[in-house]
Design an enzyme around this catalytic site. Structure first.
Site, short mmCIF file in Angstrom:
data_model
loop_
_atom_site.label_atom_id
_atom_site.label_comp_id
_atom_site.label_asym_id
_atom_site.label_seq_id
_atom_site.Cartn_x
_atom_site.Cartn_y
_atom_site.Cartn_z
N LEU A 126 -9.58 -6.73 0.55
CA LEU A 126 -10.75 -5.96 1.02
C LEU A 126 -10.28 -4.87 2.00
O LEU A 126 -10.61 -4.89 3.18
CB LEU A 126 -11.77 -6.89 1.67
N HIS A 170 -4.16 4.46 -16.16
CA HIS A 170 -3.93 4.67 -14.73
C HIS A 170 -4.57 6.00 -14.29
O HIS A 170 -3.86 6.94 -13.92
CB HIS A 170 -2.43 4.66 -14.39
N ARG A 207 -9.53 -0.39 2.13
CA ARG A 207 -10.41 0.78 1.99
C ARG A 207 -11.10 0.80 0.63
O ARG A 207 -12.32 0.96 0.54
CB ARG A 207 -9.58 2.07 2.17
N GLU A 231 4.36 1.26 -17.01
CA GLU A 231 3.52 2.38 -17.50
C GLU A 231 4.41 3.59 -17.80
O GLU A 231 5.37 3.82 -17.07
CB GLU A 231 2.51 2.79 -16.42
N ARG A 238 -2.06 -2.17 -8.80
CA ARG A 238 -0.77 -1.88 -9.42
C ARG A 238 -0.52 -3.00 -10.44
O ARG A 238 -0.95 -4.14 -10.23
CB ARG A 238 0.37 -1.93 -8.40
N ILE A 257 -7.25 -2.48 -10.54
CA ILE A 257 -7.08 -1.03 -10.31
C ILE A 257 -5.97 -0.80 -9.27
O ILE A 257 -5.83 0.32 -8.78
CB ILE A 257 -8.39 -0.34 -9.83
N ARG A 291 -5.99 -10.69 4.41
CA ARG A 291 -5.09 -11.52 5.22
C ARG A 291 -5.80 -12.09 6.44
O ARG A 291 -5.34 -13.05 7.04
CB ARG A 291 -3.84 -10.74 5.60
N SER A 292 -6.92 -11.47 6.80
CA SER A 292 -7.75 -12.05 7.86
C SER A 292 -9.21 -11.72 7.56
O SER A 292 -9.50 -10.77 6.82
CB SER A 292 -7.35 -11.48 9.23
P1 NAP Z 1 -5.54 -0.69 1.99
O1 NAP Z 1 -6.73 -0.16 2.70
O2 NAP Z 1 -4.24 -0.72 2.71
O3 NAP Z 1 -5.92 -2.16 1.44
C1 NAP Z 1 -4.97 -2.96 0.85
C2 NAP Z 1 -5.38 -4.41 0.78
O4 NAP Z 1 -4.20 -5.15 0.42
C3 NAP Z 1 -5.90 -4.97 2.08
O5 NAP Z 1 -6.97 -5.83 1.84
C4 NAP Z 1 -4.70 -5.75 2.62
O6 NAP Z 1 -5.04 -6.89 3.36
C5 NAP Z 1 -4.03 -6.22 1.34
N1 NAP Z 1 -2.62 -6.51 1.60
C6 NAP Z 1 -1.69 -5.67 2.12
N2 NAP Z 1 -0.50 -6.30 2.22
C7 NAP Z 1 -0.70 -7.55 1.77
C8 NAP Z 1 0.16 -8.68 1.63
N3 NAP Z 1 1.44 -8.63 1.99
N4 NAP Z 1 -0.36 -9.81 1.12
C9 NAP Z 1 -1.67 -9.88 0.77
N5 NAP Z 1 -2.52 -8.84 0.88
C10 NAP Z 1 -2.04 -7.69 1.37
O7 NAP Z 1 -5.24 0.15 0.67
P2 NAP Z 1 -6.27 0.99 -0.23
O8 NAP Z 1 -6.36 2.38 0.26
O9 NAP Z 1 -7.52 0.19 -0.40
O10 NAP Z 1 -5.47 1.02 -1.60
C11 NAP Z 1 -5.12 -0.17 -2.27
C12 NAP Z 1 -4.20 0.11 -3.43
O11 NAP Z 1 -4.91 0.64 -4.53
C13 NAP Z 1 -3.11 1.17 -3.18
O12 NAP Z 1 -2.04 0.68 -2.42
C14 NAP Z 1 -2.71 1.54 -4.58
O13 NAP Z 1 -1.66 0.74 -5.03
C15 NAP Z 1 -3.97 1.24 -5.40
N6 NAP Z 1 -4.55 2.48 -5.95
C16 NAP Z 1 -4.66 2.62 -7.30
C17 NAP Z 1 -5.21 3.77 -7.82
C18 NAP Z 1 -5.39 3.95 -9.29
O14 NAP Z 1 -5.31 5.07 -9.77
N7 NAP Z 1 -5.64 2.90 -10.05
C19 NAP Z 1 -5.60 4.81 -6.98
C20 NAP Z 1 -5.47 4.63 -5.61
C21 NAP Z 1 -4.94 3.46 -5.09
P3 NAP Z 1 -5.68 -6.78 4.84
O15 NAP Z 1 -7.11 -6.34 4.58
O16 NAP Z 1 -5.56 -8.14 5.36
O17 NAP Z 1 -4.89 -5.71 5.54
#
Ligand code: NAP
Length: 312
Positions: free
Chosen positions: A151, A278, A153, A260, A231, A229, A174-175
């Site tokens: 959960l 993607h 952004r 990919e 990786r 969505i 994680r929290s």
């Molecule tokens: P974000 O705000 O950093 O959220 C990432 C989530 O992953 C958070 O809930 C975080 O937990 C969790 N997380 C991070 N490290 C972890 C670990 N070691 N173990 C377990 N959970 C962990 O990132 P975002 O902006 O939402 O983006 C998420 C991902 O979406 C990107 O990193 C990218 O890979 C992917 N994405 C895909 C596309 C696409 O085209 N399909 C486009 C954009 C992004 P906490 O909440 O506890 O911090």
């Protein structure tokens, strides 16, 4: 001289904007850096990076005066950030501006999978609607139980949208977050057990590899649907394929895969999987905003101002 290097495949508009702002050198892949002469490499202080080819410490060592890697994308798992930090290289990404599009696509995948949009469209286009009648009944999504894995952004935007679909919202992070009415699970297996639809929005990289494990998939069960969505690495793809083929999982909606674009052909044979290439952030509007943020980070670096969206 302080030059900018651009690596990756950009839209015409982004390429033109990068060219007019920085008069940079364009390459398609990090593997091409070694082909530049040493004098050129030494002049490069900023790198605009796009793509999923690994950018590791050895590539950084070819650019001895590099001070910034500005990534096009929020996910920077292709960049070895620890190696960059160790060399004093700052890294930026493009968070927030793509949240809406990626969340929209997650919802679209969920609906397309449940309501069989692609097969139903084929039914109409192929003339079977006219010759054979109504399309078969499919599956209700609204009001179901959704589990968001990560959960952050984007995950939060997905949850907000699914709440508007009257879904019960469960999540792993994680929290625990401040999420009145939503149920926190500290363990992904417990999350999967509690829901019908599991939507994966984790960061990529080594720490989350196969986070959605065979055990999580088993806990979701034969009525379960996985939407990813994030990786390809975050889901145990072999376990996912086995479960889909053997009817131990109802279906999947996937924007991301291992290897990919040469994805496992077993996916193509599965009628219960909706596949997207993607394209989570792939709208004209959002890609323009990502390009702008990437360039604004380079501008800030060049002007000695604080970076807008630093990673390290
Ligand atoms: P974000 O705000 O950093 O959220 C990432 C989530 O992953 C958070 O809930 C975080 O937990 C969790 N997380 C991070 N490290 C972890 C670990 N070691 N173990 C377990 N959970 C962990 O990132 P975002 O902006 O939402 O983006 C998420 C991902 O979406 C990107 O990193 C990218 O890979 C992917 N994405 C895909 C596309 C696409 O085209 N399909 C486009 C954009 C992004 P906490 O909440 O506890 O911090």
């Amino acid at each position: 001289m302080s030059a900018t290097l651009v690596i990756g495949r950009y839209s015409e508009a982004d390429r033109a904007a990068l060219a007019s702002a920085f008069d940079p050198l364009f390459l398609t892949s990090p593997a091409d850096i070694a082909g530049l002469d040493a004098g050129l490499r030494a002049g490069i202080t900023a790198l605009a990076f796009k793509g999923h080819a690994p950018l590791d410490g050895a590539a950084m060592d070819l650019l001895p005066n590099l001070g910034l890697i500005a990534n096009f994308g929020v996910g920077y798992d292709a960049i070895d950030v620890a190696a960059a930090s160790a060399r004093g290289i700052r890294v930026t990404n493009t968070p927030e501006v793509l949240n809406d599009d990626v969340a929209d696509l997650a919802v679209a995948l969920l609906l397309a999978q449940g309501r069989e949009l692609i097969a139903a469209s084929d039914w109409a286009r192929s003339g079977r609607w006219k010759s054979e009648g109504e399309y078969r009944l499919n599956r209700k999504v609204s009001g179901g139980r959704a589990g968001i894995v990560g959960l952050g952004r984007i995950g939060r935007e997905i949850a907000d949208r699914l709440a508007a679909f009257k879904m019960e919202i469960h999540y792993f992070a994680r929290s625990e977050k401040d999420t009145p009415g939503w149920t926190f699970h500290a363990d992904p297996v417990s999350l999967a057990r509690a829901v019908d639809f599991l939507i994966v929005a984790l960061v990529g990289g080594a720490e989350t590899e196969r986070f959605v494990s065979a055990e999580v998939i088993a806990a979701l069960g034969p009525r379960g649907v996985i939407v990813n969505i994030s990786r390809g690495t975050t889901v145990d793809e072999a376990a996912l394929l086995d479960a889909l083929e053997q009817g131990r999982l109802a279906g999947a909606g996937l924007d991301v895969f291992l290897n990919e674009p040469g994805i496992d052909p077993r996916f193509y044979a599965l009628s219960n999987v909706v596949i997207q290439p993607h394209q989570g952030s792939g709208t004209v509007e959002t890609r323009a905003a990502m390009g702008r943020l990437q360039r604004d980070n380079i501008d800030a670096f060049r002007a000695g101002r604080p970076l807008l969206t630093p990673v390290n």
